[in-house]
Design a protein around this motif. Structure first.
Motif, PDB file in Angstrom:
ATOM      1  N   MET A 148     -33.703  -1.522 -94.373  1.00 21.06           N
ATOM      2  CA  MET A 148     -32.326  -1.049 -94.518  1.00 21.06           C
ATOM      3  C   MET A 148     -32.335   0.423 -94.887  1.00 21.06           C
ATOM      4  SD  MET A 148     -30.439  -3.983 -96.611  1.00 21.06           S
ATOM      5  CE  MET A 148     -29.433  -2.684 -97.248  1.00 21.06           C
ATOM      6  N   MET A 149     -33.452   0.836 -95.536  1.00 24.20           N
ATOM      7  CA  MET A 149     -33.572   2.238 -95.919  1.00 24.20           C
ATOM      8  C   MET A 149     -33.927   3.122 -94.738  1.00 24.20           C
ATOM      9  SD  MET A 149     -33.223   0.650 -98.662  1.00 24.20           S
ATOM     10  CE  MET A 149     -32.015   1.072 -99.863  1.00 24.20           C
ATOM     11  N   SER A 150     -33.999   2.528 -93.542  1.00 17.14           N
ATOM     12  CA  SER A 150     -34.023   3.356 -92.327  1.00 17.14           C
ATOM     13  C   SER A 150     -32.623   3.880 -92.044  1.00 17.14           C
ATOM     14  CB  SER A 150     -34.508   2.536 -91.124  1.00 17.14           C
ATOM     15  OG  SER A 150     -35.822   2.060 -91.317  1.00 17.14           O
ATOM     16  N   GLU A 151     -31.616   3.250 -92.688  1.00 15.96           N
ATOM     17  CA  GLU A 151     -30.201   3.609 -92.465  1.00 15.96           C
ATOM     18  C   GLU A 151     -29.512   4.120 -93.725  1.00 15.96           C
ATOM     19  OE1 GLU A 151     -30.507   2.324 -88.488  1.00 15.96           O
ATOM     20  OE2 GLU A 151     -29.021   3.573 -89.511  1.00 15.96           O
ATOM     21  N   LEU A 152     -29.913   3.590 -94.884  1.00 17.09           N
ATOM     22  CA  LEU A 152     -29.184   3.898 -96.116  1.00 17.09           C
ATOM     23  C   LEU A 152     -30.141   4.439 -97.166  1.00 17.09           C
ATOM     24  CD1 LEU A 152     -27.176   0.547 -96.463  1.00 17.09           C
ATOM     25  CD2 LEU A 152     -26.301   2.722 -95.543  1.00 17.09           C
ATOM     26  N   GLY A 153     -29.626   5.215 -98.093  1.00 19.67           N
ATOM     27  CA  GLY A 153     -30.429   5.644 -99.234  1.00 19.67           C
ATOM     28  C   GLY A 153     -29.987   4.903-100.485  1.00 19.67           C
ATOM     29  N   ARG A 154     -30.811   5.059-101.521  1.00 17.80           N
ATOM     30  CA  ARG A 154     -30.357   4.602-102.831  1.00 17.80           C
ATOM     31  C   ARG A 154     -31.187   5.341-103.857  1.00 17.80           C
ATOM     32  NH1 ARG A 154     -32.556   1.073-106.358  1.00 17.80           N
ATOM     33  NH2 ARG A 154     -34.448  -0.073-105.841  1.00 17.80           N
ATOM     34  N   GLU A 155     -30.786   5.261-105.102  1.00 21.90           N
ATOM     35  CA  GLU A 155     -31.525   5.964-106.155  1.00 21.90           C
ATOM     36  C   GLU A 155     -32.979   5.503-106.187  1.00 21.90           C
ATOM     37  OE1 GLU A 155     -28.888   4.101-106.511  1.00 21.90           O
ATOM     38  OE2 GLU A 155     -27.269   5.488-107.040  1.00 21.90           O
ATOM     39  N   THR A 156     -33.869   6.413-106.474  1.00 26.25           N
ATOM     40  CA  THR A 156     -35.304   6.220-106.779  1.00 26.25           C
ATOM     41  C   THR A 156     -36.200   5.924-105.586  1.00 26.25           C
ATOM     42  OG1 THR A 156     -35.395   3.812-107.175  1.00 26.25           O
ATOM     43  CG2 THR A 156     -34.606   5.221-109.018  1.00 26.25           C
ATOM     44  N   VAL A 157     -35.650   5.835-104.353  1.00 26.67           N
ATOM     45  CA  VAL A 157     -36.522   5.470-103.231  1.00 26.67           C
ATOM     46  C   VAL A 157     -36.567   6.573-102.165  1.00 26.67           C
ATOM     47  CG1 VAL A 157     -36.283   2.976-103.613  1.00 26.67           C
ATOM     48  CG2 VAL A 157     -34.690   4.154-102.069  1.00 26.67           C
ATOM     49  N   SER A 158     -36.561   7.836-102.592  1.00 23.45           N
ATOM     50  CA  SER A 158     -36.500   8.953-101.624  1.00 23.45           C
ATOM     51  C   SER A 158     -37.661   8.936-100.640  1.00 23.45           C
ATOM     52  CB  SER A 158     -36.488  10.291-102.381  1.00 23.45           C
ATOM     53  OG  SER A 158     -37.663  10.412-103.182  1.00 23.45           O
ATOM     54  N   ALA A 159     -38.881   8.733-101.140  1.00 22.49           N
ATOM     55  CA  ALA A 159     -40.043   8.769-100.239  1.00 22.49           C
ATOM     56  C   ALA A 159     -39.991   7.615 -99.250  1.00 22.49           C
ATOM     57  CB  ALA A 159     -41.334   8.695-101.064  1.00 22.49           C
ATOM     58  N   TYR A 160     -39.634   6.455 -99.769  1.00 26.37           N
ATOM     59  CA  TYR A 160     -39.592   5.237 -98.940  1.00 26.37           C
ATOM     60  C   TYR A 160     -38.520   5.367 -97.859  1.00 26.37           C
ATOM     61  CZ  TYR A 160     -39.287   0.166 -98.026  1.00 26.37           C
ATOM     62  OH  TYR A 160     -39.285  -1.084 -97.447  1.00 26.37           O
ATOM     63  N   ALA A 161     -37.332   5.836 -98.235  1.00 23.49           N
ATOM     64  CA  ALA A 161     -36.247   5.985 -97.254  1.00 23.49           C
ATOM     65  C   ALA A 161     -36.604   7.036 -96.212  1.00 23.49           C
ATOM     66  CB  ALA A 161     -34.953   6.360 -97.974  1.00 23.49           C
ATOM     67  N   ALA A 162     -37.219   8.137 -96.656  1.00 23.55           N
ATOM     68  CA  ALA A 162     -37.626   9.175 -95.696  1.00 23.55           C
ATOM     69  C   ALA A 162     -38.643   8.612 -94.702  1.00 23.55           C
ATOM     70  CB  ALA A 162     -38.220  10.370 -96.446  1.00 23.55           C
ATOM     71  N   ALA A 163     -39.581   7.831 -95.213  1.00 26.91           N
ATOM     72  CA  ALA A 163     -40.624   7.251 -94.342  1.00 26.91           C
ATOM     73  C   ALA A 163     -40.028   6.231 -93.379  1.00 26.91           C
ATOM     74  CB  ALA A 163     -41.711   6.597 -95.199  1.00 26.91           C
TER      75      ALA A 163
END
Ligand code: NAP
Ligand code: GCO
Length: 266
Positions: A148-163
């Motif tokens: 889901m973090m391919s589409e959305l961000g959330r606090e504390t997961v910047s590296a994961y969402a970017a990847a």
């Protein structure tokens, strides 16, 4: 011929990275049940040995390899071993991944790089290792486990969402570059799935209440539950089978409806 035959993986060789437990194990189990020969890898000797026993307990004779997917030499050696022991890889699932939940201002560059290395650079390394044989064979399936973090961000997961955002675009680019060789590259975007990776978000609190994030996800999911690795089995078989030969560059979200839902009023 039954339409169900197009979902068969009989005679195929499937490699699931990080298939020792969690989502990868469930996908590999599904592929075995659909007829594929299974290879998986991980970094931990203990994880490997337990996984082999777990697969055997399900009647699956999987081949396990110790391989860090970020190490191109190890990856090339593993792919060569699989080719000798099982045959050319027909299906690659880039599942191995980690997450670090750290506020961006507190995350070191090294921590950011480690997440991107495993979650984005490694799928590139893995895909590059299997594509030549897929091209020569005239078919292949690459399935990237996005988020889901391919589409959305959330606090504390910047590296994961970017990847994972990058992994969505790598999926589309492999589709674009190799579709002419009858190679399909698609992604699966799981929602919130109950695995060791999300265990910290589901821990029961000292007072016996549910973790606040656990309650949050339940309120944001129309299905009103966390997903299980088994929920991903059917979609993963579909994307690995002939049934999806004209599906390419897509991300299939298996999220219980979270991405479609504003969330239950408190
Ligand atoms: P998990 O339970 O933490 O399992 C991760 C697997 O990857 C383990 O087998 C681990 O084994 C392996 N691994 C990690 N780094 C590796 C490396 N460098 N080289 C080789 N193997 C490595 O995770 P999961 O929840 O099953 O998630 C699997 C994938 O789905 C990940 O890409 C994750 O981002 C994604 N995803 C998870 C969720 C969720 O809610 N759980 C949702 C969306 C997407 P070793 O540690 O022994 O190497
Ligand atoms: C988190 C979770 C998520 C899931 C998954 C959602 O901390 O937000 O770990 O990132 O793992 O990626 O699709």
């Amino acid at each position: 011929m039954s339409i169900l035959d197009s979902f068969s993986l009989q005679g195929k060789v499937a490699l699931v990275t990080g298939g020792a437990y969690g989502i990868g194990f469930a996908i590999a189990e599904a592929y075995a049940k659909a007829g594929a020969k299974i290879a998986f890898n991980c970094r931990g000797q203990e994880h490997l040995e337990k996984a082999l026993a777990d697969y055997r307990a399900k009647g699956i004779e999987a081949k396990g390899y110790l391989c860090d997917v970020t190490d191109e030499a190890q990856v090339q050696e593993m792919v060569g071993q699989i080719k000798e022991e099982l045959g050319v890889i027909d299906i690659l699932v880039n599942n191995a991944g980690i997450i670090k939940r750290i506020p961006m201002t507190e995350m070191s560059a090294a921590e950011f790089r480690q997440v991107v290395d495993i979650d984005l650079n490694a799928p590139f390394i893995m895909s590059k290792a299997v594509l030549p044989d897929m091209i020569e064979k005239g078919h292949g399936k690459i399935i990237n486990i996005c988020s889901m973090m391919s589409e959305l961000g959330r606090e504390t997961v910047s590296a994961y969402a970017a990847a994972k955002g990058g992994l969505k675009m790598l999926t589309k680019n492999i589709c674009s570059e190799y579709g002419e060789y009858n190679i399909q590259c698609n992604g699966i975007g799981p929602g919130y799935i109950a695995t060791p990776q999300t265990a910290p978000l589901r821990e029961t609190q000292a007072d016996g209440s549910r973790h606040p994030f656990d309650q949050f996800i339940i309120s944001k999911t129309p299905a009103a539950r966390w997903g299980n690795p088994e929920d991903l089995m059917g979609p993963a078989v579909f994307l690995a089978s002939d049934a999806s030969d004209f599906v390419n560059g897509q991300i299939l979200y298996v999220d219980g409806g979270i991405l479609a839902y504003i969330g239950k009023q408190p």
